[in-house]
Design a protein around this motif. Structure first.
Motif, PDB file in Angstrom:
ATOM      1  N   ASP A  94       0.828  -1.207   0.000  1.00  0.00           N
ATOM      2  CA  ASP A  94       0.000   0.000   0.000  1.00  0.00           C
ATOM      3  C   ASP A  94       0.863   1.259   0.000  1.00  0.00           C
ATOM      4  N   LEU A  95       1.890   1.288   0.837  1.00  0.00           N
ATOM      5  CA  LEU A  95       2.775   2.460   0.897  1.00  0.00           C
ATOM      6  C   LEU A  95       3.491   2.675  -0.439  1.00  0.00           C
ATOM      7  N   THR A  96       3.966   1.592  -1.021  1.00  0.00           N
ATOM      8  CA  THR A  96       4.673   1.705  -2.298  1.00  0.00           C
ATOM      9  C   THR A  96       3.746   2.179  -3.405  1.00  0.00           C
ATOM     10  N   SER A  97       2.520   1.685  -3.413  1.00  0.00           N
ATOM     11  CA  SER A  97       1.577   2.041  -4.475  1.00  0.00           C
ATOM     12  C   SER A  97       1.176   3.509  -4.433  1.00  0.00           C
ATOM     13  N   GLN A  98       1.362   4.174  -3.294  1.00  0.00           N
ATOM     14  CA  GLN A  98       1.011   5.589  -3.182  1.00  0.00           C
ATOM     15  C   GLN A  98       2.120   6.515  -3.674  1.00  0.00           C
ATOM     16  N   MET A  99       3.283   5.944  -3.998  1.00  0.00           N
ATOM     17  CA  MET A  99       4.422   6.741  -4.428  1.00  0.00           C
ATOM     18  C   MET A  99       4.460   6.847  -5.951  1.00  0.00           C
ATOM     19  N   ALA A 100       5.070   7.931  -6.462  1.00  0.00           N
ATOM     20  CA  ALA A 100       5.338   8.028  -7.897  1.00  0.00           C
ATOM     21  C   ALA A 100       6.668   7.360  -8.210  1.00  0.00           C
ATOM     22  N   SER A 101       7.599   7.438  -7.266  1.00  0.00           N
ATOM     23  CA  SER A 101       8.888   6.762  -7.385  1.00  0.00           C
ATOM     24  C   SER A 101       9.384   6.437  -5.983  1.00  0.00           C
ATOM     25  N   VAL A 102      10.179   5.397  -5.887  1.00  0.00           N
ATOM     26  CA  VAL A 102      10.748   5.015  -4.590  1.00  0.00           C
ATOM     27  C   VAL A 102      12.251   4.897  -4.705  1.00  0.00           C
ATOM     28  N   ALA A 103      12.939   5.289  -3.655  1.00  0.00           N
ATOM     29  CA  ALA A 103      14.389   5.149  -3.552  1.00  0.00           C
ATOM     30  C   ALA A 103      14.693   4.239  -2.360  1.00  0.00           C
ATOM     31  N   ASP A 104      15.946   3.916  -2.178  1.00  0.00           N
ATOM     32  CA  ASP A 104      16.325   3.046  -1.063  1.00  0.00           C
ATOM     33  C   ASP A 104      15.902   3.640   0.274  1.00  0.00           C
ATOM     34  N   ALA A 105      16.001   4.963   0.397  1.00  0.00           N
ATOM     35  CA  ALA A 105      15.613   5.618   1.653  1.00  0.00           C
ATOM     36  C   ALA A 105      14.132   5.390   1.950  1.00  0.00           C
ATOM     37  N   ASP A 106      13.305   5.418   0.911  1.00  0.00           N
ATOM     38  CA  ASP A 106      11.873   5.179   1.097  1.00  0.00           C
ATOM     39  C   ASP A 106      11.632   3.742   1.549  1.00  0.00           C
ATOM     40  N   LEU A 107      12.303   2.805   0.898  1.00  0.00           N
ATOM     41  CA  LEU A 107      12.127   1.398   1.253  1.00  0.00           C
ATOM     42  C   LEU A 107      12.584   1.127   2.684  1.00  0.00           C
ATOM     43  N   LEU A 108      13.662   1.760   3.095  1.00  0.00           N
ATOM     44  CA  LEU A 108      14.128   1.598   4.479  1.00  0.00           C
ATOM     45  C   LEU A 108      13.109   2.164   5.459  1.00  0.00           C
ATOM     46  N   SER A 109      12.481   3.256   5.078  1.00  0.00           N
ATOM     47  CA  SER A 109      11.427   3.834   5.918  1.00  0.00           C
ATOM     48  C   SER A 109      10.244   2.880   6.021  1.00  0.00           C
ATOM     49  N   PHE A 110       9.890   2.252   4.903  1.00  0.00           N
ATOM     50  CA  PHE A 110       8.813   1.260   4.924  1.00  0.00           C
ATOM     51  C   PHE A 110       9.196   0.087   5.825  1.00  0.00           C
ATOM     52  N   GLY A 111      10.485  -0.274   5.799  1.00  0.00           N
ATOM     53  CA  GLY A 111      10.955  -1.354   6.651  1.00  0.00           C
ATOM     54  C   GLY A 111      10.839  -1.025   8.126  1.00  0.00           C
ATOM     55  N   GLU A 112      11.079   0.227   8.471  1.00  0.00           N
ATOM     56  CA  GLU A 112      10.912   0.664   9.859  1.00  0.00           C
ATOM     57  C   GLU A 112       9.441   0.547  10.276  1.00  0.00           C
ATOM     58  N   THR A 113       8.565   0.872   9.352  1.00  0.00           N
ATOM     59  CA  THR A 113       7.141   0.727   9.632  1.00  0.00           C
ATOM     60  C   THR A 113       6.785  -0.734   9.867  1.00  0.00           C
ATOM     61  N   ALA A 114       7.347  -1.616   9.032  1.00  0.00           N
ATOM     62  CA  ALA A 114       7.096  -3.050   9.187  1.00  0.00           C
ATOM     63  C   ALA A 114       7.600  -3.549  10.542  1.00  0.00           C
ATOM     64  N   LYS A 115       8.768  -3.078  10.941  1.00  0.00           N
ATOM     65  CA  LYS A 115       9.328  -3.478  12.244  1.00  0.00           C
ATOM     66  C   LYS A 115       8.426  -3.020  13.381  1.00  0.00           C
ATOM     67  N   ALA A 116       7.886  -1.814  13.248  1.00  0.00           N
ATOM     68  CA  ALA A 116       6.986  -1.297  14.287  1.00  0.00           C
ATOM     69  C   ALA A 116       5.707  -2.129  14.370  1.00  0.00           C
ATOM     70  N   ILE A 117       5.216  -2.589  13.226  1.00  0.00           N
ATOM     71  CA  ILE A 117       4.004  -3.403  13.216  1.00  0.00           C
ATOM     72  C   ILE A 117       4.231  -4.712  13.962  1.00  0.00           C
ATOM     73  N   MET A 118       5.419  -5.282  13.843  1.00  0.00           N
ATOM     74  CA  MET A 118       5.710  -6.571  14.485  1.00  0.00           C
ATOM     75  C   MET A 118       5.899  -6.458  15.989  1.00  0.00           C
ATOM     76  N   THR A 119       6.068  -5.245  16.511  1.00  0.00           N
ATOM     77  CA  THR A 119       6.204  -5.053  17.958  1.00  0.00           C
ATOM     78  C   THR A 119       4.984  -5.642  18.676  1.00  0.00           C
ATOM     79  N   PRO A 120       5.166  -6.339  19.805  1.00  0.00           N
ATOM     80  CA  PRO A 120       6.382  -6.494  20.628  1.00  0.00           C
ATOM     81  C   PRO A 120       7.247  -7.699  20.244  1.00  0.00           C
ATOM     82  N   TYR A 121       6.937  -8.342  19.140  1.00  0.00           N
ATOM     83  CA  TYR A 121       7.738  -9.490  18.725  1.00  0.00           C
ATOM     84  C   TYR A 121       9.016  -9.006  18.026  1.00  0.00           C
ATOM     85  N   PRO A 122      10.106  -9.758  18.117  1.00  0.00           N
ATOM     86  CA  PRO A 122      11.379  -9.310  17.513  1.00  0.00           C
ATOM     87  C   PRO A 122      11.248  -9.138  16.008  1.00  0.00           C
TER      88      PRO A 122
END
Length: 206
Positions: free
Chosen positions: A59-87
């Motif tokens: 969903d996050l990627t589909s809202q972008m016109a273009s993505v760079a590595d920095a954007d993908l890393l930001s999405f990864g941080e969001t994914a990590k937050a979703i998995m909380t409190p699990y590692p």
């Protein structure tokens, strides 16, 4: 003889300590059931979180016109937050853009990037892409039917290792899920290692 018979009868009729004996027999089963329910509940929660991560990444990627590595890393941080409190370290995810050929209906990879999370919680771009550019992939029939279109495809896998392994599974349980979305604001989402300045390049059709 009569006294001996009387003592035996008293012994058989004696109920003192019966509750303690019954509790000692049932308690181990109660402990196993408790931890079993606890671990299964955690496993279900992890499975749902993995599904949510897959949907969020696409969903996050589909809202972008273009993505760079920095954007993908930001999405990864969001994914990590979703998995909380699990590692977060067992989480492996990827985002891939696919083009459905306007003539043949064959779905080919345009770009693909994977994300990993280290033991210390650092999100990184995977060294090896999950799919190579130009690879033919199989998509759901409803997506392939729309020829000449682009699809954002996210994949997620997570291995949950229970704290009490002998109750559920010593080696852990693996969960995976996928999600598909269409680009929201553009025909295709362009990938570039660094942010693109100026006009976007034309959509590729590998």
């Amino acid at each position: 003889m009569q006294k001996m018979s009387l003592r035996v009868r008293r012994l058989l009729n004696d109920r003192s300590g019966l509750a303690a004996v019954e509790f000692a027999m049932i308690f181990p089963m109660m402990v196993v059931m408790f931890f079993g329910v606890l671990e299964l509940s955690s496993a279900i929660a992890v499975d749902r979180k993995a599904t949510l991560v897959a949907r969020t990444l696409s969903d996050l990627t589909s809202q972008m016109a273009s993505v760079a590595d920095a954007d993908l890393l930001s999405f990864g941080e969001t994914a990590k937050a979703i998995m909380t409190p699990y590692p977060g370290s067992p989480l492996i995810s990827s985002v891939t853009e696919v083009y459905v050929d306007s003539g043949t209906g064959v779905a080919r990879v345009q770009w693909s990037k994977g994300l990993t999370i280290g033991p210390t919680g650092v999100v990184a771009i995977a060294v090896t892409a999950p799919h190579n550019q130009g690879d033919v992939v199989v998509l759901p029939t409803t997506l392939v039917a729309a020829k000449g279109t682009y699809v954002i495809w996210s994949e997620v896998s997570y291995k949950y290792t229970p704290a009490i392994g002998y109750v559920v599974a010593k080696t852990g349980m693996s969960f995976s899920d996928t999600a598909f979305t269409r680009p929201r604001t553009v025909t295709c989402v362009t990938y570039s290692a660094t942010p693109i300045s100026g006009s976007l390049p034309p959509c590729p059709t590998w």
